[in-house]
Each structure stands twice: as structure tokens, then as C-alpha cells.
Design an enzyme around this catalytic site. Structure first.
Site, PDB file in Angstrom:
ATOM      1  N   GLU A   1       0.877  -1.170   0.000  1.00  0.00           N
ATOM      2  CA  GLU A   1       0.000   0.000   0.000  1.00  0.00           C
ATOM      3  C   GLU A   1       0.906   1.209   0.000  1.00  0.00           C
ATOM      4  O   GLU A   1       1.622   1.466   0.971  1.00  0.00           O
ATOM      5  CB  GLU A   1      -0.915   0.012   1.220  1.00  0.00           C
ATOM      6  CG  GLU A   1      -1.877   1.188   1.227  1.00  0.00           C
ATOM      7  CD  GLU A   1      -2.763   1.200   2.447  1.00  0.00           C
ATOM      8  OE1 GLU A   1      -3.100   2.299   2.929  1.00  0.00           O
ATOM      9  OE2 GLU A   1      -3.125   0.112   2.939  1.00  0.00           O
TER      10      GLU A   1
ATOM     11  N   CYS B   1      -2.199   8.355   3.953  1.00  0.00           N
ATOM     12  CA  CYS B   1      -2.031   8.163   2.515  1.00  0.00           C
ATOM     13  C   CYS B   1      -3.338   8.397   1.770  1.00  0.00           C
ATOM     14  O   CYS B   1      -3.336   8.834   0.620  1.00  0.00           O
ATOM     15  CB  CYS B   1      -1.463   6.779   2.216  1.00  0.00           C
ATOM     16  SG  CYS B   1      -2.383   5.407   2.935  1.00  0.00           S
TER      17      CYS B   1
END
Length: 481
Positions: free
Chosen positions: A250, A285
Site C-alpha cells: 500500500e 495516505c
């Protein structure tokens, strides 16, 4: 002053033993550079090899353990972990910078991850019989040693979302926490590890380059689970290219929020948008990092968001009345400050809001007030970069086609959001947006821990899961008569 769990500070875990390191570095409080929260061990390549070797030996028996036994152990560990939340929430704040309410949610969510993954395991592991004349089953088996490399922004959740399903699937793990905030992770993993055979969970700390390269290049490591920057993700892929491994990453994001002409911009909507931008001081993020708003609503949105930012109290996360804490480390602080300064120097308008809770100690921490950038172009650094801080550029668009083009104009594709009163329009735009997930009138996370939608393009190696991540850490194989 050093004040933390003496059983993990300056130590690493291999084969059930917490070993004091010869070399350590200080873990400092990002809200006060003068406070040393604890120490982090600086492991060598030899330590990494030993950790992997130990995990491989433990795998031989753990991979053959009963599924029910794995789930029972995890539930028991979760029960004890929950009792540790209150006494350790301040530790997470002191080493990470989060505010208390965010830190507590993170720790409690780790308990949920443990319980829900254990519950999911029992049903998910059962063989699936395929229809047809030949009797064919899809069965599952564990894979081997798993390397979990964790980030500093949400260290607890992002570590547990990988360690827990990996262990439940019958693997052993070597965990590498972020050097700037490893202490809470290790404090909790110390407890979790005690419920499993020695060597099932191992923890090494230190240089990301040294440890990352050693783990990724080791042929015994079968899976790499990494969360962090896209650049580091590319380096991990290069380091692992000498062997064939399963890599789950990720990576970064530059999430776009598209605000249409009919959007409801009432007080509650502005609050949701603000949270999407500034949760964890923007160090998420999947935070909103670009806002595209229809030209007819541009001034309204800018003014309302400015007003919302002006009331935010910024300070030490340990204070009960704080809304936003500092950035986690000096490197990130310098990067975000530089982005803001260069945006102003190239002609954009910089608005700074918020309240300094403690002006006298402001310079002791990595504090940046909430910032809005207007007048920046699509190709500007502040729009194209992943800021990862409390700053948001706002741009206007004239039609929906243009908005989609601008939103997709990025190397990233993690999340996006569409703000409109017409859900059918939101769905239509979602089909056209290059993002792993799209939210309607919100920009948040999935509350259901079974769900995980990593990003597209350079935001990660994409996959979807409805099983708490278990399927990423096991291999499926066919068995036929």
C-alpha cells in the site's frame, strides 16, 4: 528523560527473547524535541538473518497447527491487549504525535482486527467444492516467512492489519516497525507474541535501508507486506527481484475530492471535508490532497474551509483540548514546509489558519498550522506531490469532464471522493475515476475491517479483499480425485 516500557525499549525480539542491542537511537517526542520517549535498537544484517532463520524454524510446526487453536490464541491475546489500551495510549501520542482521541481509536481498532480476523478464519479456511463431474476442491495452505514493514504515520493499525492475518493463516512473521515510533507496536506485539509459540512473531528495528534490503533479498522470505511511500515501494521491488515472492504494498496517494455545482456545503459537510484533509495532521495516505470545486461554488468553499481551519487548535496531542498535533519527524516537517514556501514563491496564495495552543513551546515541536493554497496550477508541485501534511490546494473547474481529467492527472490512484446531492452522478463519476475506492459526500476509511481496497497505478499492487486480508497470506491449491 526516558520513560517507556523497559522490556522493549532498545531491544529486538527473536525466538521469544527480547535482546538488548549494542547500538540504539533515541525515539523523540515530535511535540517536544527535548523529550526522549525511549530507544530503538539498530539491528544489523546478521540480526535480520537470524530473525528469518528463527521464523523459518518456527514455521515448520506453526503451519501445521489446528485452525481453531490459532483463532483461540488470537482471541485470548485480544482480550489482554484491550486491557493495555488506556495505559499505552499516551505512549503512542508521545512517539507518534497523534491526538489522544485518534490514538485511542487506533489501539482499539487493533483489538477489533484481532477478533474479527480470528472469527473470519474458521469459515474462510474451509475447502470449497467446485461444481462439475470431477470432484475438485479449492484448499488453502500457509506460505512461509512473512516480512511486515510498517510506516510511521499509522503504525499500529497498519502493522496489525498485516501481522494478524499472516499469523492466523499459519505463517511466521518478521516485523520491522518505523524507527521514529516503534515502541507502542513492540509493547503490544510483546503481548501478542506471548500467546504463540516462540519464533512465530519476531521484531527487528533500525535502518529501513539495511533491514528492508536484507528482508526483501532473503530467499526464505515468501511474502513482503509493506506500507509506505511509492519510492520506497519501488526500492523494495528491486531488492526482491532476485527471488519470486508475493508482494503486497500500500503506497502513496494524492487523493482528489471533486465538489460539484449542486454539492451541499453546510457545516457538517465542511467538517467531513476538513477531517478528510487534516486527520492525523494530513499524514494519511488516503487523505484529501487536492480539491477540485466547480467555479460557481469556488469562493464559497474556500471561505467556508478557511473559517473551519481558523478554529482548529494545534499543539501537543497529549492535551485534551487539541484538534491537531505535530508532524511525526523532522524530515517530513522540512518537506511540507518547503512545499508551502515554494508554492508562495511561485505565485500561489497561502492562507494559514489555526490556533497555537502553546506559542512559547511551538518551536520545540514539528508543528505546521492548517494551510490552504489557492491560485496554484495543475502542474504545480503542490498539486502533483503527495504533501502528507496539513496543507490543501484548491482548484476550480468548469465542467465535469474537466474535473475527471484533472483528478486522474496523477501517478497515484488510491482514493477519491465526489461531493454532490445526486448519487447517480456520483456513481457515474466513480466509474471514471482512477482510484481504488471512491467515497460519496465523505472522504474517510472503510469501517468494516473485512474490506480493503488498495490503490491503482503507483498507489500499490491492487487487490480487493473481504476476508480481513487472510487470503493474501495463504496460497490456494486444487485437490481433485
Amino acid at each position: 528523560m526516558i520513560s517507556t516500557n523497559p522490556f522493549v525499549s532498545g531491544k529486538y525480539l527473536i525466538g521469544g527473547d527480547w535482546i538488548a542491542a549494542d547500538k540504539t537511537a533515541n525515539v523523540i517526542n515530535p511535540a517536544d524535541h527535548n523529550e526522549v520517549v525511549g530507544e530503538v535498537a539498530l539491528c544489523s544484517k546478521e540480526h535480520i538473518s537470524k530473525a528469518v532463520e528463527t521464523a523459518a524454524l518456527a514455521y515448520e510446526e506453526w503451519s501445521q497447527s489446528e485452525i481453531k487453536d490459532r483463532a483461540d490464541r488470537m482471541r485470548q491475546a485480544a482480550n489482554e491487549i484491550k486491557t493495555l489500551v488506556e495505559e499505552n495510549v499516551t505512549l503512542l501520542v508521545r512517539e507518534n504525535g497523534k491526538v489522544l482521541v485518534e490514538a485511542k481509536k487506533d489501539l482499539l481498532r487493533c483489538v477489533d482486527i484481532m477478533r474479527e480476523a480470528a472469527d473470519e478464519l474458521l469459515e474462510w479456511w474451509k475447502p470449497e467444492v467446485l461444481p462439475g463431474n470431477q470432484k475438485v476442491q479449492i484448499r488453502k495452505r500457509s506460505r512461509g516467512v512473512t516480512a511486515v514493514i510498517s510506516p510511521w504515520n499509522s503504525p499500529m493499525i497498519l502493522t496489525f492489519k498485516r501481522v494478524i492475518p499472516a499469523v492466523l493463516a499459519g505463517n511466521t512473521v518478521v516485523v520491522k516497525p518505523a524507527t521514529s515510533c516503534p515502541l507502542t507496536i513492540m509493547t503490544f506485539l510483546k503481548v501478542v507474541a506471548s500467546y504463540f509459540p516462540k519464533g512465530v512473531i519476531n521484531v527487528v528495528t533500525g535502518s529501513g535501508k539495511i533491514i528492508g534490503d536484507a528482508l526483501c533479498a532473503n530467499p526464505t522470505v515468501r511474502t513482503i507486506a509493506f506500507v509506505g511511500s511509492t519510492q520506497t515501494g519501488k526500492e523494495i521491488m528491486r531488492a526482491a527481484s532476485g527471488t519470486v515472492k508475493n508482494i503486497y504494498m500500500e503506497l502513496g496517494g494524492n487523493d482528489a475530492a471533486i465538489v460539484l455545482e449542486d454539492a451541499n456545503l453546510d457545516e457538517e459537510a465542511i467538517k467531513r471535508l476538513r477531517l478528510g484533509v487534516l486527520r492525523a495532521a494530513g499524514q494519511v495516505c488516503s487523505a484529501v490532497k487536492r480539491i477540485y470545486v466547480h467555479e460557481s461554488r469556488y469562493e464559497e468553499l474556500v471561505q467556508k474551509l478557511k473559517k473551519e481551519f481558523q478554529h482548529l487548535r494545534v499543539g501537543n496531542g497529549i492535551q485534551p483540548d487539541v484538534d491537531m498535533g505535530p508532524l511525526n519527524n523532522k524530515s517530513q516537517y522540512d518537506y511540507v514546509k518547503g512545499l508551502i514556501e515554494r508554492a508562495g514563491e511561485t505565485g500561489a496564495t497561502v492562507f494559514t489558519g489555526g490556533i497555537q495552543l502553546d506559542p512559547e513551546s511551538w518551536d520545540k515541536g514539528f508543528y505546521i498550522l492548517p494551510t490552504i493554497i489557492t491560485g496554484a496550477g495543475q502542474s504545480s508541485e503542490i498539486v502533483q506531490a503527495e504533501q502528507f501534511g496539513p496543507v490543501i490546494p484548491i482548484l476550480r473547474f468548469t465542467d465535469v469532464k474537466e474535473a475527471v481529467k484533472l483528478a486522474n492527472d496523477s501517478e497515484f490512484g488510491l482514493r477519491a471522493s465526489v461531493w454532490t446531492e445526486d448519487e447517480s452522478v456520483a456513481v457515474q463519476l466513480a466509474d471514471r475515476l482512477e482510484a481504488g475506492a471512491v467515497f460519496h459526500n465523505n472522504h474517510t476509511v472503510f469501517q468494516d475491517l473485512h474490506l480493503d481496497f488498495p490503490g491503482l497505478k503507483e498507489s500499490g499492487l491492487s487487490r480487493e479483499t473481504r476476508h480481513c486480508g487472510l487470503e493474501f497470506f495463504a496460497d490456494s491449491y486444487g485437490f481433485a480425485d
